[in-house]
Design a protein around this motif. Structure first.
Motif, PDB file in Angstrom:
ATOM      1  N   ALA A 121      -3.287  -3.892 -22.415  1.00 32.66           N
ATOM      2  CA  ALA A 121      -3.586  -4.076 -23.846  1.00 32.66           C
ATOM      3  C   ALA A 121      -5.080  -3.825 -24.023  1.00 32.66           C
ATOM      4  O   ALA A 121      -5.544  -2.713 -23.779  1.00 32.66           O
ATOM      5  CB  ALA A 121      -3.138  -5.451 -24.299  1.00 32.66           C
ATOM      6  N   GLY A 122      -5.846  -4.852 -24.387  1.00 30.47           N
ATOM      7  CA  GLY A 122      -7.290  -4.628 -24.561  1.00 30.47           C
ATOM      8  C   GLY A 122      -8.029  -4.390 -23.252  1.00 30.47           C
ATOM      9  O   GLY A 122      -9.162  -3.910 -23.232  1.00 30.47           O
ATOM     10  N   GLY A 123      -7.403  -4.751 -22.163  1.00 34.31           N
ATOM     11  CA  GLY A 123      -7.995  -4.502 -20.843  1.00 34.31           C
ATOM     12  C   GLY A 123      -9.143  -5.418 -20.489  1.00 34.31           C
ATOM     13  O   GLY A 123      -9.760  -5.259 -19.437  1.00 34.31           O
ATOM     14  N   GLN A 124      -9.421  -6.410 -21.324  1.00 38.97           N
ATOM     15  CA  GLN A 124     -10.623  -7.228 -21.090  1.00 38.97           C
ATOM     16  C   GLN A 124     -10.426  -8.291 -20.023  1.00 38.97           C
ATOM     17  O   GLN A 124     -11.390  -8.864 -19.534  1.00 38.97           O
ATOM     18  CB  GLN A 124     -11.083  -7.867 -22.410  1.00 38.97           C
ATOM     19  N   SER A 125      -9.188  -8.538 -19.640  1.00 39.31           N
ATOM     20  CA  SER A 125      -8.938  -9.401 -18.481  1.00 39.31           C
ATOM     21  C   SER A 125      -8.363  -8.576 -17.336  1.00 39.31           C
ATOM     22  O   SER A 125      -8.739  -8.753 -16.182  1.00 39.31           O
ATOM     23  CB  SER A 125      -7.952 -10.516 -18.847  1.00 39.31           C
ATOM     24  N   LEU A 126      -7.467  -7.674 -17.675  1.00 37.14           N
ATOM     25  CA  LEU A 126      -6.779  -6.913 -16.630  1.00 37.14           C
ATOM     26  C   LEU A 126      -7.733  -5.975 -15.893  1.00 37.14           C
ATOM     27  O   LEU A 126      -7.706  -5.902 -14.655  1.00 37.14           O
ATOM     28  CB  LEU A 126      -5.625  -6.108 -17.264  1.00 37.14           C
ATOM     29  N   PHE A 180     -16.059 -18.461 -21.046  1.00 38.60           N
ATOM     30  CA  PHE A 180     -14.865 -19.283 -21.189  1.00 38.60           C
ATOM     31  C   PHE A 180     -15.295 -20.742 -21.254  1.00 38.60           C
ATOM     32  O   PHE A 180     -16.206 -21.159 -20.528  1.00 38.60           O
ATOM     33  CB  PHE A 180     -13.939 -19.098 -19.989  1.00 38.60           C
ATOM     34  N   HIS A 209     -15.622 -17.980 -30.615  1.00 35.13           N
ATOM     35  CA  HIS A 209     -15.881 -18.439 -29.239  1.00 35.13           C
ATOM     36  C   HIS A 209     -15.246 -17.547 -28.179  1.00 35.13           C
ATOM     37  O   HIS A 209     -15.411 -17.779 -26.991  1.00 35.13           O
ATOM     38  CB  HIS A 209     -15.366 -19.864 -29.058  1.00 35.13           C
ATOM     39  N   HIS A 262      -9.023  -9.490 -31.298  1.00 32.47           N
ATOM     40  CA  HIS A 262      -9.636 -10.806 -31.555  1.00 32.47           C
ATOM     41  C   HIS A 262     -10.551 -10.782 -32.780  1.00 32.47           C
ATOM     42  O   HIS A 262     -10.599 -11.714 -33.566  1.00 32.47           O
ATOM     43  CB  HIS A 262     -10.500 -11.257 -30.368  1.00 32.47           C
ATOM     44  N   ILE A 270     -16.062  -7.679 -26.408  1.00 32.02           N
ATOM     45  CA  ILE A 270     -14.779  -8.142 -25.860  1.00 32.02           C
ATOM     46  C   ILE A 270     -13.813  -8.420 -27.003  1.00 32.02           C
ATOM     47  O   ILE A 270     -12.641  -8.086 -26.943  1.00 32.02           O
ATOM     48  CB  ILE A 270     -15.010  -9.402 -25.003  1.00 32.02           C
ATOM     49  N   GLU A 306      -8.788 -19.442 -26.109  1.00 32.54           N
ATOM     50  CA  GLU A 306      -8.698 -20.047 -27.437  1.00 32.54           C
ATOM     51  C   GLU A 306      -7.310 -19.840 -28.056  1.00 32.54           C
ATOM     52  O   GLU A 306      -6.726 -20.762 -28.626  1.00 32.54           O
ATOM     53  CB  GLU A 306      -9.752 -19.443 -28.369  1.00 32.54           C
ATOM     54  N   THR A 335      -6.944  -8.352 -27.291  1.00 32.23           N
ATOM     55  CA  THR A 335      -5.863  -8.540 -28.257  1.00 32.23           C
ATOM     56  C   THR A 335      -5.298  -9.955 -28.220  1.00 32.23           C
ATOM     57  O   THR A 335      -5.350 -10.636 -27.192  1.00 32.23           O
ATOM     58  CB  THR A 335      -4.702  -7.571 -27.965  1.00 32.23           C
ATOM     59  N   GLY A 380     -15.320 -14.884 -25.924  1.00 33.30           N
ATOM     60  CA  GLY A 380     -16.204 -13.906 -25.284  1.00 33.30           C
ATOM     61  C   GLY A 380     -17.343 -13.470 -26.192  1.00 33.30           C
ATOM     62  O   GLY A 380     -17.865 -14.244 -26.991  1.00 33.30           O
ATOM     63  N   VAL A 408       1.262  -4.312 -18.210  1.00 28.81           N
ATOM     64  CA  VAL A 408       0.930  -3.805 -19.537  1.00 28.81           C
ATOM     65  C   VAL A 408      -0.590  -3.763 -19.660  1.00 28.81           C
ATOM     66  O   VAL A 408      -1.280  -4.699 -19.265  1.00 28.81           O
ATOM     67  CB  VAL A 408       1.512  -4.743 -20.610  1.00 28.81           C
ATOM     68  N   LEU A 437       5.517  -8.690 -24.758  1.00 22.25           N
ATOM     69  CA  LEU A 437       5.258  -9.639 -25.842  1.00 22.25           C
ATOM     70  C   LEU A 437       4.939  -8.807 -27.073  1.00 22.25           C
ATOM     71  O   LEU A 437       4.075  -7.923 -27.022  1.00 22.25           O
ATOM     72  CB  LEU A 437       4.075 -10.535 -25.471  1.00 22.25           C
TER      73      LEU A 437
HETATM   74  C1  LIG Z   1     -17.027 -11.577 -20.156  1.00 26.13           C
HETATM   75  C2  LIG Z   1     -15.704 -12.006 -20.747  1.00 26.13           C
HETATM   76  C3  LIG Z   1     -15.646 -13.200 -21.437  1.00 26.13           C
HETATM   77  C4  LIG Z   1     -14.443 -13.612 -21.981  1.00 26.13           C
HETATM   78  N1  LIG Z   1     -14.414 -14.793 -22.645  1.00 26.13           N
HETATM   79  C5  LIG Z   1     -13.261 -15.209 -23.188  1.00 26.13           C
HETATM   80  C6  LIG Z   1     -13.175 -16.439 -23.899  1.00 26.13           C
HETATM   81  O1  LIG Z   1     -14.178 -17.148 -24.065  1.00 26.13           O
HETATM   82  N2  LIG Z   1     -11.979 -16.824 -24.386  1.00 26.13           N
HETATM   83  C7  LIG Z   1     -10.859 -16.038 -24.216  1.00 26.13           C
HETATM   84  O2  LIG Z   1      -9.786 -16.423 -24.690  1.00 26.13           O
HETATM   85  N3  LIG Z   1     -10.887 -14.882 -23.563  1.00 26.13           N
HETATM   86  C8  LIG Z   1     -12.064 -14.441 -23.043  1.00 26.13           C
HETATM   87  N4  LIG Z   1     -12.077 -13.262 -22.368  1.00 26.13           N
HETATM   88  C9  LIG Z   1     -10.817 -12.518 -22.148  1.00 26.13           C
HETATM   89  C10 LIG Z   1     -10.455 -11.671 -23.346  1.00 26.13           C
HETATM   90  O3  LIG Z   1     -10.196 -12.462 -24.461  1.00 26.13           O
HETATM   91  C11 LIG Z   1      -9.233 -10.788 -23.077  1.00 26.13           C
HETATM   92  O4  LIG Z   1      -9.244  -9.877 -24.107  1.00 26.13           O
HETATM   93  C12 LIG Z   1      -7.877 -11.491 -23.080  1.00 26.13           C
HETATM   94  O5  LIG Z   1      -7.834 -12.541 -22.137  1.00 26.13           O
HETATM   95  C13 LIG Z   1      -6.774 -10.524 -22.672  1.00 26.13           C
HETATM   96  O6  LIG Z   1      -6.462  -9.679 -23.741  1.00 26.13           O
HETATM   97  P1  LIG Z   1      -6.442  -8.117 -23.549  1.00 26.13           P
HETATM   98  O7  LIG Z   1      -5.868  -7.538 -24.785  1.00 26.13           O
HETATM   99  O8  LIG Z   1      -7.812  -7.689 -23.220  1.00 26.13           O
HETATM  100  O9  LIG Z   1      -5.400  -7.948 -22.363  1.00 26.13           O
HETATM  101  P2  LIG Z   1      -5.411  -7.130 -21.011  1.00 26.13           P
HETATM  102  O10 LIG Z   1      -6.637  -7.417 -20.244  1.00 26.13           O
HETATM  103  O11 LIG Z   1      -5.076  -5.725 -21.280  1.00 26.13           O
HETATM  104  O12 LIG Z   1      -4.176  -7.813 -20.316  1.00 26.13           O
HETATM  105  C14 LIG Z   1      -4.210  -9.133 -19.821  1.00 26.13           C
HETATM  106  C15 LIG Z   1      -2.868  -9.484 -19.171  1.00 26.13           C
HETATM  107  O13 LIG Z   1      -1.864  -9.633 -20.134  1.00 26.13           O
HETATM  108  C16 LIG Z   1      -0.818  -8.675 -19.951  1.00 26.13           C
HETATM  109  N5  LIG Z   1      -0.439  -8.205 -21.284  1.00 26.13           N
HETATM  110  C17 LIG Z   1      -1.280  -7.779 -22.251  1.00 26.13           C
HETATM  111  N6  LIG Z   1      -0.611  -7.511 -23.367  1.00 26.13           N
HETATM  112  C18 LIG Z   1       0.696  -7.778 -23.113  1.00 26.13           C
HETATM  113  C19 LIG Z   1       1.887  -7.706 -23.892  1.00 26.13           C
HETATM  114  N7  LIG Z   1       1.862  -7.339 -25.169  1.00 26.13           N
HETATM  115  N8  LIG Z   1       3.050  -8.046 -23.305  1.00 26.13           N
HETATM  116  C20 LIG Z   1       3.077  -8.449 -22.008  1.00 26.13           C
HETATM  117  N9  LIG Z   1       1.989  -8.545 -21.238  1.00 26.13           N
HETATM  118  C21 LIG Z   1       0.812  -8.220 -21.787  1.00 26.13           C
HETATM  119  C22 LIG Z   1      -1.423  -7.623 -19.078  1.00 26.13           C
HETATM  120  O14 LIG Z   1      -0.456  -6.947 -18.334  1.00 26.13           O
HETATM  121  C23 LIG Z   1      -2.367  -8.420 -18.222  1.00 26.13           C
HETATM  122  O15 LIG Z   1      -1.664  -9.038 -17.195  1.00 26.13           O
HETATM  123  C24 LIG Z   1     -13.274 -12.800 -21.833  1.00 26.13           C
HETATM  124  C25 LIG Z   1     -13.337 -11.594 -21.168  1.00 26.13           C
HETATM  125  C26 LIG Z   1     -14.534 -11.185 -20.619  1.00 26.13           C
HETATM  126  C27 LIG Z   1     -14.608  -9.868 -19.898  1.00 26.13           C
END
Ligand SMILES: Cc1cc2nc3c(=O)[nH]c(=O)nc-3n(C[C@H](O)[C@H](O)[C@H](O)COP(=O)(O)OP(=O)(O)OC[C@H]3O[C@@H](n4cnc5c(N)ncnc54)[C@H](O)[C@@H]3O)c2cc1C
Lengths: 295, 772
Positions: free
Chosen positions: A42-47, A203, A110, A88, A116, A134, A121, A112, A40, A177
């Protein structure tokens, strides 16, 4: 972009197919079809960073960003319902009156850096299950319940059983989810949130979130959740127990923090050993308790 | 605004860079094909086979057999040369070493293709740290070099043992600086283009010294230099990492010639952290002898520098140990000195000089020595420095370096005054009673800058840099073009040189265009590094413009019927001193080209001049003072205040000076508290992203307070001294001393940088276990 369309010249990741879901049922259908092959988006910030490093190599991406139906906040009696696609940044201002909204706001700052927080999400953070996230710590602290959808229906999973190990949850590959339900803290609950990270926006090396009541100067309903210390967020049940009925003083907080530091199963990494993590738990737990009582 | 020298003129470089008009290598790939390097996952081993999936264009070391290996050389008996093939052949010696290269239509396809190259390497025993590499029986990184020591230099004055034996106090400690990466915002990269019509190859590369790159490319590829052109576009930071030859640039040029096409290599951050140059992995053992008045009498030092798997061209891996040996005494006046300084090869990424080179570490060593001795004698750190700083000039150091006039004591006194030391000590005491730990740290240092051929020759370099040449031309419209072999990349030299030239020629700096970074357009020169460009290229610009001004004066004198020595050129006009008679400089320019019949007999038409400048060098100096708060429970450090009192002689553009210091100090704080490249025991690199290698952000650095002293020495013809590295040299010692000062109640010693939270916390918790 049309479904299935992929421009090689724009992609650093290994090749993949791309599907944009227009509804939850369509997303779930894709996940059902591709199973382990799919991720999936979502926000793509980890994936996306993981894909750019080619650490994650999904063959298929199911983009759920168009799903407005997952972008909602609702209050249902004593429960705060959070759609998986709420970003977030939404939590930087309290989304609900009282300690629950305050705690979410304390933690939100806190996560990111602002860009981000604008994309990332709530659901993505839980699904990603970084032990130092968090939202995972807060979900555990508040005994949240997480709802999924899949072709075979859906499930409700308690936070305590959701986080399994680093980047691993109880979610099955074909499950989406969709919602987190947070039982709200009573209005007179006091909350504290402390974390330590190498740089602003990183983090946390360790974080402590606490909630407690102390109407008559004695602690009740104490909860302590810790992040960044182990392979998943943890509660500190012995420390919580030790606080029950205690007078809220520096000594009782210090004692509880000491218990928390000893009861957890800490692990180390290049930023700090397990012993160092315990030291941080000791300091941050005490400070979070003091912060809660001072507020 | 005359004179232009001394004005905080906004930088001419900035408008394009700030409005997205900058052009970096990755903007200039055009229709190039892309290269991607296949890199070794093994620290040390024998290459058994390399196989590419069908349909992939790939080259290996075997294909590049005709390319000579890189062989940096010093002509000294204590130096043992080692060679580096531009693509590994036979053996790999560090994780990340390039073993093959693939060519594809896009960077993404190239990255996919690189994954289809299968490299079979038979691992061998590896050695990662310098002390381990010295152990008897340690694996040899290079077969012919038993013991792994590439350079082993010694120096000893008379009477060292005698002085130690008679000393009132001997202070002894170990020091370690961990490994860093200079981390330019733009990683390395180049575009190589073969032109079938002329047979020439143009390498557009993100480097610091285009002429040196052209020479070595021609040497390694075995071709005439004239068939090569090296162009340097905008460079997004370099800090030394782009001064030494990137083997990848050689491969890029080779592939372009081989395929008779245009190819490009643009490094990503992971490659940059893993495979570009690292820096400053040093281990020191230091002893200092003091008399009863806390005067330093002698130093005995054993210095060990981990140089990585290969030596860097052109400076060689001798640069760190030899600079450390020669400049260790710093700003302190003592006569007896013994030192052994070794460069040791290991199975890690090669090292290159990084802003400051070894001086951030040797400064830390001397400044720790001063602070430890101050504690021993029970006096203020400022006081022990005052007693020991050099104060009479010219001063000749124990190693024979001659320091020109400086303001070592004055800069310290000024820093003490600016920070309000006495008030601080009171605040520190009352904070301690609340369980808060504040500290102040000083760092006084000399910065050897602007040194020419004589200084490099003293290192016995096979390639001996030093001079710079400036070709100057005023065109018929009265505008000026200055062409340099120096290669500025963010230092503001286009502005400062225009200010220097503008004053000399009586034209506004905006009418002076600086041309650099193109071997077809500029005279041979050494590029921009070692805090040299303003001093040396600036000196050459000053000399050339003096010559051109003399010619203008000659033409004006003839036109105005006056003596040339009575002509004053100022604000666009040449006038006869003391009169209103005058003529526009632009008119003189027109005349020099278009009415040459009116020039005095024997005078050539046109307005050009060339000059070369090659000084022995000069010493800038500064005092840095840092104020920090340390949280003993988490080990976290916050830098609350940072004061710099800098003396770099005459300031050509004070704003640019401040900018150099802000950036430099930030990199110094990075080294003191944050950045660290880590390897595991197997030689795998653990810090290949910016989640693990941690440069400080704006949130981690304080607002800097910069104060200037201006001691004008005769050592340079502009009166200016270099200062490009000073921020980075001084800051680590100031910060570490401040942290040590804050934690003094715990009785801990800080022997390592970066002083990370986990290390500091460990020190505190270990000391807490000791009963008071
Ligand atoms: C520089 C940097 C610093 C950061 N610092 C922090 C921090 O301090 N604290 C923190 O908590 N996070 C931090 N993050 C991560 C950020 O919060 C991400 O947004 C979060 O971890 C993942 O959310 P996303 O929506 O971006 O998910 P995505 O990156 O799109 O997805 C993450 C994972 O979850 C899965 N997924 C997403 N949504 C669903 C769904 N609805 N159902 C099933 N699977 C799903 C995806 O397939 C993937 O495996 C940081 C990121 C960066 C780049």
């Amino acid at each position: 972009m049309a479904p299935g369309y992929y421009t090689p010249a724009l992609m650093k990741p290994a090749p993949f197919d791309y599907h944009q879901a227009r509804s939850v049922s369509e997303a779930v259908a894709h996940l059902g079809e591709y199973g382990y092959e799919a991720k999936v988006l979502a926000g793509g910030q980890s994936l996306v960073p993981a894909m750019n490093f080619r650490l994650a190599r999904p063959a298929v991406l199911v983009d759920i960003n168009p799903l407005d139906e997952l972008d909602y906040l609702d209050e249902d009696g004593d429960t705060l319902r959070i759609g998986a696609m709420v970003r977030h940044v939404t939590f930087e201002q309290p989304v609900t009156k009282g300690p629950t909204g305050r705690l979410l706001a304390m933690a939100a700052h806190h996560v990111g850096h602002l860009p981000i927080r604008i994309r990332g999400t709530f659901g993505g953070s839980l699904a990603h299950a970084d032990p130092a996230a968090e939202w995972c710590v807060i979900a555990l602290l508040l005994d949240a319940e997480l709802s999924t959808r899949s072709l075979s229906g859906g499930r409700d999973i308690p936070a305590a059983g959701f986080f399994q190990t680093v980047f691993t949850t109880a979610l099955e590959p074909e499950e989406l989810l969709v919602e987190a339900r947070l039982p709200k803290l009573s209005q007179h609950t006091r909350v504290g949130f402390q974390q330590f990270s190498r740089r602003a926006g990183d983090f946390a090396l360790t974080m402590a979130a606490v909630a407690l009541e102390s109407d008559d100067g004695r602690v009740g309903n104490a909860r302590i959740a810790l992040g960044g210390v182990s392979d998943r967020p943890l509660r500190a049940p012995e420390a919580e127990q030790a606080l029950e009925g205690q007078v809220a003083t520096e000594e009782s907080f210090r004692a509880a923090a000491e218990i928390a530091a000893l009861e957890i199963d800490a692990i180390g990494d290049i930023h700090g050993s397990a012993d160092y993590r315990r030291d941080l738990v000791r300091a941050l737990t005490r400070r979070a308790l003091e912060q809660a009582i001072a507020a | 605004m005359i004179p232009w020298i001394g004005q905080p003129l906004p930088r001419f470089e900035d408008p394009p860079l700030l409005t997205g008009e900058g052009r970096f290598v990755a903007d200039l790939t055009g229709d190039a094909s892309f290269l991607r390097f296949v890199r070794s996952p093994v620290a040390h081993g024998r290459i058994v086979s390399i196989e590419a999936h069908e349909g992939i264009t790939a080259f290996t070391g075997a294909d590049l057999r005709e390319v000579r290996p890189i062989r940096p050389l010093l002509h000294r008996p204590d130096f043992h040369p080692i060679e580096q093939p531009v693509l590994a052949s036979g053996k790999v010696r560090f994780v990340g070493e390039a073993v093959a290269v693939v060519v594809a239509g896009t960077p993404e396809e190239a990255e996919d293709a690189a994954e289809q190259v299968f490299v079979d390497i038979e691992p061998e025993d590896r050695v990662i740290s310098a002390p381990d590499a010295l152990r008897p029986g340690a694996p040899a990184v290079h077969d012919h070099l038993e013991g792994n020591v590439v350079v082993d230099a010694r120096f000893e004055t008379e009477r060292v043992d005698e002085v130690f034996a008679g000393a009132a106090a001997v202070v002894e400690f170990d020091l370690r600086s961990r490994r860093q990466n200079a981390l330019p915002l733009e990683a390395r990269g180049s575009v190589a283009s073969y032109d079938p019509r002329s047979g020439r190859t143009t390498l557009t590369a993100s480097v610091q010294s285009p002429h040196v790159v052209r020479t070595v490319l021609a040497d390694l590829l075995g071709m005439p230099e004239s068939d090569l052109r090296v162009v340097v576009p905008d460079v997004g930071g370099a800090f030394g990492q782009k001064f030494c030859l990137a083997p990848e640039d050689v491969v890029t040029a080779w592939v372009a010639r081989r395929l008779r096409t245009t190819v490009s290599w643009v490094e990503d951050r992971r490659e940059n952290l893993m495979s570009s140059f690292h820096s400053r992995d040093h281990h020191y053992r230091v002893r200092g002898a003091f008399d009863a008045d806390a005067r330093l009498l002698a130093v005995d030092a054993d210095l060990l520098c981990n140089i990585g798997a290969y030596s860097c061209y052109p400076v060689t891996c001798g640069v760190e140990p030899l600079m450390a040996l020669a400049e260790f005494p710093g700003p302190y006046d003592f006569g007896a000195y013994r030192v052994r300084s070794r460069g040791v090869t290991t199975n890690t990424c090669p090292m290159a000089p990084y802003r400051g080179v070894s001086r951030p570490v040797i400064t830390l060593a001397m400044e720790r020595l001063m602070d430890l001795a101050a504690v021993r004698f029970g006096i203020e750190p400022a006081e022990i420095r005052r007693r020991n700083l050099v104060s009479e000039f010219p001063y000749t150091s124990a190693t024979g370096l001659v320091y020109d006039e400086g303001s070592y004591v004055e800069s310290l006194d000024r820093a003490v005054e600016v920070i309000g030391l006495e008030d601080f000590r009171e605040r520190q005491l009352s904070a301690r009673s609340e369980g808060r730990y504040l500290g102040v740290g000083f760092s006084v240092f000399s910065e050897r800058t602007g040194y020419g051929t004589s200084a490099f020759a003293a290192r016995s370099m096979d390639v001996t840099p030093g001079y710079e040449t400036v070709d100057l031309a005023m065109d018929p419209s009265g505008n000026v073009e200055a062409r340099l072999g120096a290669s500025p990349h963010g230092q503001g030299l286009e502005t400062t040189l225009a200010q220097l030239i503008g004053d000399e020629l009586g034209v506004a700096p905006a009418r002076v265009r600086i041309v650099h970074g193109d071997t077809d357009r500029t005279p041979y020169g050494w590029g921009t590094f070692a805090s040299r460009s303003l001093v040396i290229a600036g000196g050459a610009a000053r000399l050339a413009s003096g010559r051109l001004a003399a010619k203008l004066a000659g033409i004006a004198a003839a036109e105005l019927e006056a003596a040339p020595e009575d002509i004053v050129i100022r604000a666009g006009r040449a006038t006869v001193a003391g009169t209103d008679a005058g003529i526009e400089v632009a008119e003189l320019a027109r005349l020099a080209y278009h009415s040459s019949h009116r020039l005095a007999a024997g005078m050539d038409p046109g307005l050009t001049a060339t000059a070369t400048y090659d000084p022995d060098g000069t010493f800038s100096n500064a005092c840095h003072a840092a104020m920090v708060e340390v949280d003993p429970e988490t080990g976290g450090v916050r830098v609350d205040r940072f004061v710099v009192v800098e003396d770099a002689g005459r300031l050509i553009n004070p704003m640019i000076v401040d900018g150099q210091l802000h950036g430099g100090v930030t990199q110094g704080i990075a080294g003191a508290l944050y950045e660290e490249i880590r390897y595991d025991e197997e030689g795998n690199i653990l810090t290949t992203s910016l989640m693990d290698f941690l440069p400080p952000t704006l949130a981690e650095v304080p607002t800097f307070e910069v104060h200037h002293l201006e001691t004008i020495s005769e050592a340079t013809i502009t009166g200016a001294k270099g200062l490009g590295e000073g921020g980075t040299i001084g800051a680590p010692a100031a910060v570490i001393n401040a942290v040590a000062d804050a934690l003094r109640p715990f009785g801990v010693e800080i022997t390592e940088m970066p002083a990370t939270p986990s290390r500091l916390r460990r020190l505190v918790s270990e000391s807490e276990r000791i009963p008071a």
